[in-house]
Write a protein that holds these residues in place. Structure first.
Motif, PDB file in Angstrom:
ATOM      1  N   GLN A  71      -4.743  10.896  11.360  1.00 41.99           N
ATOM      2  CA  GLN A  71      -4.708   9.660  10.256  1.00 41.99           C
ATOM      3  C   GLN A  71      -3.809   9.712   9.183  1.00 41.99           C
ATOM      4  O   GLN A  71      -3.052   8.864   8.709  1.00 41.99           O
ATOM      5  N   ASP A  72      -3.634  10.938   8.731  1.00 43.11           N
ATOM      6  CA  ASP A  72      -2.958  11.409   7.481  1.00 43.11           C
ATOM      7  C   ASP A  72      -1.303  11.179   7.765  1.00 43.11           C
ATOM      8  O   ASP A  72      -0.652  10.492   6.791  1.00 43.11           O
ATOM      9  N   LEU A  73      -0.960  11.581   9.056  1.00 44.81           N
ATOM     10  CA  LEU A  73       0.478  11.222   9.307  1.00 44.81           C
ATOM     11  C   LEU A  73       0.751   9.705   9.462  1.00 44.81           C
ATOM     12  O   LEU A  73       1.814   9.349   9.129  1.00 44.81           O
ATOM     13  N   ALA A  74      -0.309   8.994   9.990  1.00 45.09           N
ATOM     14  CA  ALA A  74      -0.249   7.561  10.145  1.00 45.09           C
ATOM     15  C   ALA A  74      -0.142   6.947   8.859  1.00 45.09           C
ATOM     16  O   ALA A  74       0.819   6.131   8.601  1.00 45.09           O
ATOM     17  N   ALA A  75      -0.874   7.346   8.097  1.00 46.37           N
ATOM     18  CA  ALA A  75      -1.000   6.931   6.501  1.00 46.37           C
ATOM     19  C   ALA A  75       0.435   6.924   5.920  1.00 46.37           C
ATOM     20  O   ALA A  75       1.299   6.053   5.386  1.00 46.37           O
ATOM     21  N   GLU A 187      -3.148 -10.318 -10.225  1.00 47.64           N
ATOM     22  CA  GLU A 187      -3.411 -10.532 -11.668  1.00 47.64           C
ATOM     23  C   GLU A 187      -4.795 -10.819 -12.017  1.00 47.64           C
ATOM     24  O   GLU A 187      -5.319 -10.862 -13.135  1.00 47.64           O
ATOM     25  N   HIS A 188      -5.575 -11.321 -10.939  1.00 41.66           N
ATOM     26  CA  HIS A 188      -6.984 -11.686 -10.947  1.00 41.66           C
ATOM     27  C   HIS A 188      -7.795 -10.628 -10.866  1.00 41.66           C
ATOM     28  O   HIS A 188      -9.035 -10.585 -10.537  1.00 41.66           O
ATOM     29  N   ASN A 189      -7.361  -9.466 -10.426  1.00 38.67           N
ATOM     30  CA  ASN A 189      -8.291  -8.287  -9.892  1.00 38.67           C
ATOM     31  C   ASN A 189      -8.852  -8.453  -8.528  1.00 38.67           C
ATOM     32  O   ASN A 189      -9.944  -7.845  -8.521  1.00 38.67           O
ATOM     33  N   ILE A 190      -8.162  -9.396  -7.874  1.00 43.33           N
ATOM     34  CA  ILE A 190      -8.985  -9.670  -6.467  1.00 43.33           C
ATOM     35  C   ILE A 190      -8.122  -8.789  -5.435  1.00 43.33           C
ATOM     36  O   ILE A 190      -6.574  -8.918  -5.302  1.00 43.33           O
ATOM     37  N   PRO A 191      -8.887  -8.012  -4.438  1.00 44.63           N
ATOM     38  CA  PRO A 191      -8.066  -7.491  -3.498  1.00 44.63           C
ATOM     39  C   PRO A 191      -7.333  -8.419  -2.463  1.00 44.63           C
ATOM     40  O   PRO A 191      -8.200  -9.270  -2.318  1.00 44.63           O
ATOM     41  N   GLN A 214       3.969  -2.497   2.176  1.00 42.66           N
ATOM     42  CA  GLN A 214       5.175  -2.489   1.334  1.00 42.66           C
ATOM     43  C   GLN A 214       5.056  -3.644   0.314  1.00 42.66           C
ATOM     44  O   GLN A 214       5.566  -3.645  -0.725  1.00 42.66           O
ATOM     45  N   ALA A 215       4.301  -4.703   0.495  1.00 39.28           N
ATOM     46  CA  ALA A 215       3.999  -5.831  -0.349  1.00 39.28           C
ATOM     47  C   ALA A 215       2.985  -5.360  -1.201  1.00 39.28           C
ATOM     48  O   ALA A 215       2.581  -6.298  -2.242  1.00 39.28           O
ATOM     49  N   GLY A 216       2.301  -4.211  -1.207  1.00 37.29           N
ATOM     50  CA  GLY A 216       1.155  -3.932  -2.242  1.00 37.29           C
ATOM     51  C   GLY A 216      -0.335  -4.375  -1.829  1.00 37.29           C
ATOM     52  O   GLY A 216      -0.848  -4.234  -2.776  1.00 37.29           O
ATOM     53  N   ALA A 217      -0.481  -5.009  -0.589  1.00 31.58           N
ATOM     54  CA  ALA A 217      -1.548  -5.452  -0.326  1.00 31.58           C
ATOM     55  C   ALA A 217      -2.720  -4.181  -0.293  1.00 31.58           C
ATOM     56  O   ALA A 217      -2.232  -3.033  -0.304  1.00 31.58           O
ATOM     57  N   ASP A 218      -3.904  -4.306  -0.447  1.00 33.55           N
ATOM     58  CA  ASP A 218      -5.013  -3.346  -0.452  1.00 33.55           C
ATOM     59  C   ASP A 218      -5.371  -3.029   0.811  1.00 33.55           C
ATOM     60  O   ASP A 218      -5.832  -1.836   0.981  1.00 33.55           O
ATOM     61  N   MET A 219      -5.538  -3.793   1.930  1.00 39.06           N
ATOM     62  CA  MET A 219      -5.785  -3.507   3.125  1.00 39.06           C
ATOM     63  C   MET A 219      -4.962  -4.008   4.043  1.00 39.06           C
ATOM     64  O   MET A 219      -4.688  -5.321   4.032  1.00 39.06           O
ATOM     65  N   ARG A 240      -4.792   0.802   0.660  1.00 36.03           N
ATOM     66  CA  ARG A 240      -4.288   1.368  -0.554  1.00 36.03           C
ATOM     67  C   ARG A 240      -5.547   1.473  -1.575  1.00 36.03           C
ATOM     68  O   ARG A 240      -6.301   0.660  -1.617  1.00 36.03           O
ATOM     69  N   GLU A 241      -5.377   2.900  -2.186  1.00 37.49           N
ATOM     70  CA  GLU A 241      -6.474   2.983  -3.483  1.00 37.49           C
ATOM     71  C   GLU A 241      -6.232   1.730  -4.300  1.00 37.49           C
ATOM     72  O   GLU A 241      -5.236   1.531  -4.975  1.00 37.49           O
ATOM     73  N   GLY A 242      -7.254   1.744  -5.124  1.00 38.83           N
ATOM     74  CA  GLY A 242      -7.558   0.650  -6.303  1.00 38.83           C
ATOM     75  C   GLY A 242      -8.313  -0.076  -6.468  1.00 38.83           C
ATOM     76  O   GLY A 242      -9.523   0.187  -6.888  1.00 38.83           O
ATOM     77  N   LEU A 243      -8.231  -1.318  -5.651  1.00 37.59           N
ATOM     78  CA  LEU A 243      -9.213  -2.396  -5.814  1.00 37.59           C
ATOM     79  C   LEU A 243     -10.271  -2.219  -4.718  1.00 37.59           C
ATOM     80  O   LEU A 243     -11.370  -3.030  -4.679  1.00 37.59           O
ATOM     81  N   VAL A 244     -10.121  -1.304  -3.783  1.00 37.86           N
ATOM     82  CA  VAL A 244     -11.244  -1.135  -2.606  1.00 37.86           C
ATOM     83  C   VAL A 244     -11.607   0.265  -2.616  1.00 37.86           C
ATOM     84  O   VAL A 244     -10.705   1.227  -2.960  1.00 37.86           O
TER      85      VAL A 244
END
Ligand SMILES: Cc1ncc(COP(=O)(O)O)c(C=O)c1O
Length: 489
Positions: A71-75, A187-191, A214-219, A240-244
């Motif tokens: 999984q880490d290699l896939a990430a 900008e609204h802190n919404i994932p 690449q676009a910065g989405a959370d999942m 992606r860590e942060g909002l979730v």
């Protein structure tokens, strides 16, 4: 670890080569207890790694060893902070994304043309869907993604939304301006969570649209099995860590996943990731070359037309994946379904899907010039056969309006219901899912008000022989609706 390695596949091979005496499930024990015909057909290799989560093989529900390394290699390959393997397709990954970010009463912004797994998760979570209308293509009769402008409007009207789901790219390969949508929603802190069922390969070639990570989405729920070379039913969930919360995602995925996780599927994900990471660019480059050639040649066939960059004109149709060959057959005077059947019966060709107006053919890592030649040749013959019909037919594209939502899908799903004739149901609230599969986009979801034009659209699909699915009554003569309550006298 390097992208050249396949830690999970290697551990399975090592284990198998020890020839342990198995006193555990699966009871077929390397195929020995299996129906001989099936065993002979699939072969002992795959059966010898059809194993269970014994200690040396790690556990998808709490990965610490080879599965974690894979999984880490896939990430790393997908550009995510964490990747979770799914053995329940992208549907399982989509349901995990939604149930990780919304609960009962929470609002979630979603395009109306979502896959049924999104609606299932909305019913299960008790969240309230706020639908955003996708851009509709009146020429091809298909739905695209959502525009940046409509997302902006949705955020203004529902600033309390807890999550936003985007489909990118669509089944037909069209991509929205995902980066702008992600930046605006963040900008609204919404994932932002992305149904990336049709985009596993886009990260690996710069001529393709931006991937969710690449676009910065959370999942992103990303179908490795569809276009990335792994076995059917295997998929990944990139985070992606942060909002979730990564821990919450792991526990929701575990809640939704069988305890008997298939190791052949998991190993195929490990190996598909290696192939994409190491050879992806070159393999996809070849796909793009084949697809461009196919597009050029099909566009020269009388009465056929392939959707290309000329239809990109808005933030909803911002980019495209040329390996998806969407061929309009309506000018031949036939439906997509008739074209699908013609190709099956006359050229032994199976397409990805057909609808009222089009067929969709996918050019993937598994294609060569030979298959492209066979397709182009068959389409030429099909065009000649329908030449006379084409001259006299003009097909009007019918795209019905999106029905209004009268109650939450969950309330409708659990409400008292009754069955009534489909023909008389306009104005009632639908209590079941009705969709054409593929692509699996609902015509009605529970809670929507039934309209005449959508009844008509269902009938058109049934008459054209397309697979309308979902309702209890498979003949679609009747439909389940919310029971009307009369006043007590
Ligand atoms: C847009 C979209 N999302 C999700 C899915 C579900 O993927 P899977 O079949 O891997 O569960 C599909 C499948 O066709 C799809 O088209």
């Amino acid at each position: 670890m390097s992208q050249l390695e396949t830690p999970l596949f290697d551990v399975l091979l090592k284990h198998r080569n020890r020839h342990p005496i198995q006193f555990h499930i699966p009871g077929h024990k390397k195929g020995q207890g299996m129906d001989p015909a099936f065993r002979e057909f699939v072969g002992d290799n795959v059966l010898s790694i059809d194993l269970i989560n014994i200690a040396p093989l790690d556990d998808l529900h709490s990965p610490k060893g080879a599965i974690k390394e894979a999984q880490d290699l896939a990430a790393e390959a997908f550009g995510a902070d964490h990747t979770f393997f799914s053995v329940q397709g992208t549907s399982g990954a989509i349901m995990t994304m939604i149930l990780s970010v919304v609960g009962p009463g929470d609002k979630i912004l979603v395009p109306r043309n979502v896959h049924k797994s999104t609606m299932s998760a909305i019913v299960l979570s008790g969240a309230i869907p706020i639908f955003i209308a996708p851009e509709v293509d009146k020429e091809y009769g298909i739905a695209h993604g959502i525009s940046v402008e409509s997302v902006e409007k949705a955020l203004k009207t529902f600033p309390d939304a807890k999550a936003m789901l985007v489909i990118n790219p669509t089944y037909f390969g069209f991509a929205t301006d995902l980066k702008r949508i992600v930046d605006m929603v963040h900008e609204h802190n919404i994932p932002v969570i992305v149904d990336e069922a049709h985009g596993v390969h886009i990260k690996f070639h710069d001529e393709l649209p931006l991937s969710a990570m690449q676009a910065g989405a959370d999942m992103a729920a990303t179908s490795v099995h569809k276009l990335g070379g792994s076995m059917t039913g295997s998929s990944v969930l990139n985070v992606r860590e942060g909002l979730v919360s990564v821990n919450r995602v792991q526990s929701v995925l575990s809640m939704l996943t069988t305890t008997s996780t298939s190791y052949p599927l998991l190993a195929s994900l490990d190996c598909a990731r290696r192939q994409l990471a190491v050879h992806g660019y070159d393999l996809i480059d070849e796909c793009l070359r084949l697809a461009k050639d196919a597009r050029k040649r099909i566009n020269k066939i009388p009465h056929l037309k392939v959707a290309g960059r000329e239809i990109l004109h808005s933030s909803a149709t911002y980019d495209m994946d040329p390996t998806k060959i969407l061929i309009s057959v309506k000018d031949l005077g036939i439906t997509g379904h008739q074209a699908e059947e013609w190709l099956r019966n006359n050229a032994n060709i199976e397409v990805e899907l057909s609808d009222l107006y089009n067929i969709l053919c996918l050019i993937t890592l598994g294609d060569t010039k030979k298959e492209i030649n066979l397709l182009v040749n068959a389409l030429q013959r099909m065009s000649q056969e329908y030449e006379l019909k084409a001259a006299v037919t003009e097909t009007i594209v019918n795209v019905p309006d999106i029905p209004a939502l009268a109650m939450t899908p969950r309330d409708a799903f659990y409400a008292s219901t009754e069955v009534m004739p489909l023909d008389e149901s306009a104005g009632y609230i639908c209590a079941e899912f009705i969709m054409v599969y593929p692509p699996g986009i609902p015509i009605f979801i529970p809670g929507e008000i039934i309209t005449e034009d959508n009844i008509e659209y269902i009938k058109m699909n049934v008459e054209a022989g397309l697979p309308v699915q979902g309702p209890e009554d498979l003949t679609l003569k009747t439909i389940r609706v919310i029971k009307e309550r009369m006043p007590i006298i």
